[in-house]
Design a protein around this motif. Structure first.
Motif, short mmCIF file in Angstrom:
data_model
loop_
_atom_site.label_atom_id
_atom_site.label_comp_id
_atom_site.label_asym_id
_atom_site.label_seq_id
_atom_site.Cartn_x
_atom_site.Cartn_y
_atom_site.Cartn_z
N ASP A 101 -10.62 46.15 44.37
CA ASP A 101 -10.24 44.73 44.38
C ASP A 101 -8.84 44.55 44.96
O ASP A 101 -8.59 43.63 45.75
N ALA A 145 0.43 41.22 46.54
CA ALA A 145 -0.83 41.97 46.59
C ALA A 145 -0.57 43.46 46.80
O ALA A 145 -1.22 44.31 46.17
N ALA A 178 -7.74 42.54 48.34
CA ALA A 178 -6.76 41.45 48.27
C ALA A 178 -5.59 41.72 49.20
O ALA A 178 -5.08 40.81 49.87
#
Length: 247
Positions: A158, A129, A162
């Motif tokens: 996003d 991530a 995450a």
């Protein structure tokens, strides 16, 4: 091994007598007692500890043994016997001290094995991530990003979410690991060494904060990621202001 044996010179005959008297009070995990290779003191060899045994300590029976316990009358009337008992006290004290040092390391490793659980998987998710976040943020500096600025910013958001989520998930394990590190603060092993012995040499790359006496520090992964995101957003806000972009 302990340096306390340097206080006394113990002859082989005395050592045989001392070990004979100590026999009822020796631990089952003792394998051998050897002269220290350095030329002084004793070296004790133990069976491997699991870390789940009771902490090694001199048994009460030793202090109650009539052939070993301190006796004021013997001290006054039989110097050789009194000195032999003193030497026996030193030997058994050194023995259990050495056992305790090895046991502490084993207990440290055993606790880590219990609490690490799926931390390796959670760390891998965080690393992936974080890489995507780095790529999304770096993309904003390219000419192509200008043509799809809102979409590029959306992908960054996003990726931030995450990464933060993965950091929170890893910290769930990292906090437990940090508590174990604090519990075993005085073990001979470093945290990295203990984790390696627990089967996780890759843990040298993990970001684990600290918990001292139950107080969590501000250097856990979630806080690190939050600061990174704040820096990114502050930079983007400044760029937008200087470029005259609508906010």
């Amino acid at each position: 091994m302990s340096s306390l044996s340097r206080i006394f010179q113990i002859t082989p005959e005395e050592m045989r007598e001392i070990l004979a008297r100590l026999q009822p009070h020796l631990p089952s995990y003792l394998r051998t007692v050897e002269p220290n290779a350095l030329g002084w003191g004793l070296h004790f060899v133990f069976a491997p500890f699991t870390g789940r045994e009771a902490e090694p300590c001199t048994p009460r029976s030793f202090y109650d043994d009539p052939r070993l316990k301190y006796d004021y009358e013997i001290e006054s009337t039989d110097e050789a016997e009194h000195l032999l008992r003193e030497k026996a006290h030193t030997v058994i004290s050194n023995l259990y001290e050495a056992a305790r040092e090895e046991w502490k390391d084993a207990a440290y490793v055993a606790d880590l094995r219990e609490f690490v659980k799926d931390a390796p998987h959670r760390w891998t998710r965080y690393v992936l991530a974080a890489q995507e976040l780095e790529e999304a943020y770096a993309y904003l500096r390219t000419p192509d990003a200008a043509a799809e600025w809102p979409a590029a910013i959306s992908r960054l958001v996003d990726a931030q979410d995450a990464t933060r989520s993965a950091a929170v998930a890893f910290d769930t394990r990292a906090i437990d690991i940090a508590v174990v590190h604090d519990k075993h603060l005085y073990a001979d092993l470093t945290p990295v060494q203990a984790l390696a012995r627990a089967g996780h040499p890759e843990a040298k790359d993990w970001h684990v904060g600290s918990c001292f006496e139950g107080h969590r520090s501000s250097d856990f992964l979630t806080e690190v990621v939050n600061r990174l995101i704040e820096d990114q957003e502050a930079h983007l806000a400044r760029v937008g202001r200087l470029a005259g972009l609508p906010t």
